[in-house]
Design an enzyme around this catalytic site. Sequence first.
Site, PDB file in Angstrom:
ATOM      1  N   GLU A 159       0.791  -1.241  -0.035  1.00 16.70           N
ATOM      2  CA  GLU A 159      -0.029   0.191  -0.183  1.00 16.70           C
ATOM      3  C   GLU A 159       0.858   1.377  -0.045  1.00 16.70           C
ATOM      4  OE1 GLU A 159      -2.319  -1.327   3.599  1.00 16.70           O
ATOM      5  OE2 GLU A 159      -4.106  -1.157   2.105  1.00 16.70           O
ATOM      6  N   GLU A 176      -3.942 -10.257   3.839  1.00 17.70           N
ATOM      7  CA  GLU A 176      -4.684  -9.660   4.617  1.00 17.70           C
ATOM      8  C   GLU A 176      -5.711 -10.840   4.933  1.00 17.70           C
ATOM      9  OE1 GLU A 176      -3.309  -7.825   2.748  1.00 17.70           O
ATOM     10  OE2 GLU A 176      -3.138  -5.864   3.480  1.00 17.70           O
TER      11      GLU A 176
HETATM   12  C1  1HE Z   1       6.220  -8.585  12.372  1.00 20.09           C
HETATM   13  C2  1HE Z   1       5.613  -8.510  11.030  1.00 20.09           C
HETATM   14  C3  1HE Z   1       4.290  -7.856  10.841  1.00 20.09           C
HETATM   15  C4  1HE Z   1       7.349  -9.446  10.755  1.00 20.09           C
HETATM   16  N1  1HE Z   1       3.825  -7.097  12.032  1.00 20.09           N
HETATM   17  N2  1HE Z   1       5.610  -7.840  13.255  1.00 20.09           N
HETATM   18  N3  1HE Z   1       2.103  -8.594   7.031  1.00 20.09           N
HETATM   19  C5  1HE Z   1       2.094 -10.121   6.956  1.00 20.09           C
HETATM   20  O1  1HE Z   1       1.118 -10.739   7.252  1.00 20.09           O
HETATM   21  C6  1HE Z   1       3.589 -10.463   6.905  1.00 20.09           C
HETATM   22  C7  1HE Z   1       3.977 -10.944   8.110  1.00 20.09           C
HETATM   23  N4  1HE Z   1       5.457 -11.198   7.758  1.00 20.09           N
HETATM   24  C8  1HE Z   1       5.980 -12.268   7.349  1.00 20.09           C
HETATM   25  O2  1HE Z   1       5.186 -12.929   6.305  1.00 20.09           O
HETATM   26  C9  1HE Z   1       7.594 -12.386   7.413  1.00 20.09           C
HETATM   27  O3  1HE Z   1       7.851 -11.817   8.627  1.00 20.09           O
HETATM   28  C10 1HE Z   1       8.355 -11.779   6.176  1.00 20.09           C
HETATM   29  C11 1HE Z   1       8.247 -12.690   5.032  1.00 20.09           C
HETATM   30  C12 1HE Z   1       8.109 -10.613   5.851  1.00 20.09           C
HETATM   31  C13 1HE Z   1       9.914 -11.873   6.642  1.00 20.09           C
HETATM   32  O4  1HE Z   1      10.146 -13.108   7.128  1.00 20.09           O
HETATM   33  P1  1HE Z   1      11.574 -13.513   8.060  1.00 20.09           P
HETATM   34  O5  1HE Z   1      11.668 -14.925   8.328  1.00 20.09           O
HETATM   35  O6  1HE Z   1      12.587 -12.890   7.445  1.00 20.09           O
HETATM   36  O7  1HE Z   1      11.340 -12.748   9.521  1.00 20.09           O
HETATM   37  P2  1HE Z   1      10.321 -13.254  10.636  1.00 20.09           P
HETATM   38  O8  1HE Z   1      11.249 -14.260  11.487  1.00 20.09           O
HETATM   39  O9  1HE Z   1       9.049 -13.656  10.140  1.00 20.09           O
HETATM   40  O10 1HE Z   1       9.990 -11.694  11.530  1.00 20.09           O
HETATM   41  C14 1HE Z   1      11.303 -11.231  11.994  1.00 20.09           C
HETATM   42  C15 1HE Z   1      10.469 -10.237  13.078  1.00 20.09           C
HETATM   43  O11 1HE Z   1       9.607  -9.654  12.561  1.00 20.09           O
HETATM   44  C16 1HE Z   1       9.659 -11.048  14.210  1.00 20.09           C
HETATM   45  O12 1HE Z   1       9.707 -10.395  15.454  1.00 20.09           O
HETATM   46  P3  1HE Z   1      10.474 -11.236  16.481  1.00 20.09           P
HETATM   47  O13 1HE Z   1      10.357 -10.403  17.750  1.00 20.09           O
HETATM   48  O14 1HE Z   1      10.048 -12.781  16.732  1.00 20.09           O
HETATM   49  O15 1HE Z   1      11.977 -11.292  16.147  1.00 20.09           O
HETATM   50  C17 1HE Z   1       8.259 -10.948  13.546  1.00 20.09           C
HETATM   51  O16 1HE Z   1       7.276 -11.156  14.440  1.00 20.09           O
HETATM   52  C18 1HE Z   1       8.191  -9.566  13.226  1.00 20.09           C
HETATM   53  N5  1HE Z   1       7.303  -9.067  12.151  1.00 20.09           N
HETATM   54  N6  1HE Z   1       6.240  -9.109  10.139  1.00 20.09           N
HETATM   55  C19 1HE Z   1       4.646  -7.259  13.338  1.00 20.09           C
HETATM   56  N7  1HE Z   1       3.702  -7.615   9.946  1.00 20.09           N
HETATM   57  C20 1HE Z   1      -3.046  -0.778   7.065  1.00 20.09           C
HETATM   58  S1  1HE Z   1      -3.853  -2.364   6.806  1.00 20.09           S
HETATM   59  C21 1HE Z   1      -2.356  -3.387   6.149  1.00 20.09           C
HETATM   60  C22 1HE Z   1      -2.808  -4.715   6.422  1.00 20.09           C
HETATM   61  C23 1HE Z   1      -1.514  -5.296   6.280  1.00 20.09           C
HETATM   62  O17 1HE Z   1      -0.453  -5.043   5.962  1.00 20.09           O
HETATM   63  S2  1HE Z   1      -1.653  -7.195   6.550  1.00 20.09           S
HETATM   64  C24 1HE Z   1      -0.284  -7.758   6.085  1.00 20.09           C
HETATM   65  C25 1HE Z   1       0.557  -8.264   7.420  1.00 20.09           C
END
Ligand code: 1HE
Length: 262
Positions: A116, A136
């Site tokens: 976005e 989402e």
């Molecule tokens: C997060 C987020 C997040 C990572 N919010 N904390 N977005 C998603 O559904 C995508 C979610 N994220 C992922 O699928 C993956 O993190 C990635 C593919 C982007 C990267 O993977 P990777 O293996 O490099 O990293 P990871 O181990 O998953 O994440 C590292 C840290 O970032 C981890 O936190 P930690 O404290 O355990 O180290 C994760 O929890 C954190 N993290 N992504 C919060 N999105 C205005 S409306 C819009 C609506 C949306 O955007 S919905 C889509 C949300």
Amino acid sequence: MSSSSSSVPLVLLREQGSVAILELNRPDKRNAISLAMVQALDRCLGRLSPAVKVIVLAARGEHFSAGLDLSEIPEMTAAQGVHHSRAWYQVFDRMQFGRVPVIALLHGAVVGGGLELAACAHVRVAEDSAYFGLPEGQRGIFLGGSGSVRVTKLIGVSRVTEMMLTGRVYNADDALRIGLAHHTVPAGAGMTKALELAARVAGNAEMSNFAILHTLPLIAEQPMSHGLMTESLIAAITQSEPAAKERVQAFLAKRAAKVAPL
Ligand code: 1HE
């Protein structure tokens, strides 16, 4: 630099002459977009010096952005959700309809709210590593950062519907093909490309860039007769600027570069 209440700057800003480079700076959380990050972006946009003619929007770490900071969702009421979205809209509008064009440099995950945000930019450069998704549906939520409007305008209702329903992820080549990206480059080559494009953008007359940013989206939403009237008015204003007179005279006097393939 702009920071949240902690000392870590969530968005970095540096200016190199006419180019401002804005970088999301939360790599440990994959540049998940918290409200604090949205506010940091806003502060950076508000601090650009008048010399800036173009912004390059990029991100530190392995991913452009993992989208909305999902940790903000569990405690949010419906009313807070509306205000949350509207806070994003305000800043994203400021970016899309600001004084200067924005070139987004995309790599790794460009998903959910990250896509976005990328959709607010005027030019998108995708490194080979970039991938694009709208997860989402998988998270039980909906687009809330203007994607249903902005991403849909880029690739259409049908593709956004299918992406959201099936969790389809497009790679960089797909993104180029369907219109999510304007350029693809090898990994690591994105900043060079973005700066090269930025130099071209900054070389345009300011009024032309303003007209491109502010009237093209408006005209696209107007009935044809209104669009043609808007176009004729902005064309007349733009070509009356001294910069336009000088540039046209330079071409007629054979002092200006000709159009040539890149
Ligand atoms: C997060 C987020 C997040 C990572 N919010 N904390 N977005 C998603 O559904 C995508 C979610 N994220 C992922 O699928 C993956 O993190 C990635 C593919 C982007 C990267 O993977 P990777 O293996 O490099 O990293 P990871 O181990 O998953 O994440 C590292 C840290 O970032 C981890 O936190 P930690 O404290 O355990 O180290 C994760 O929890 C954190 N993290 N992504 C919060 N999105 C205005 S409306 C819009 C609506 C949306 O955007 S919905 C889509 C949300």
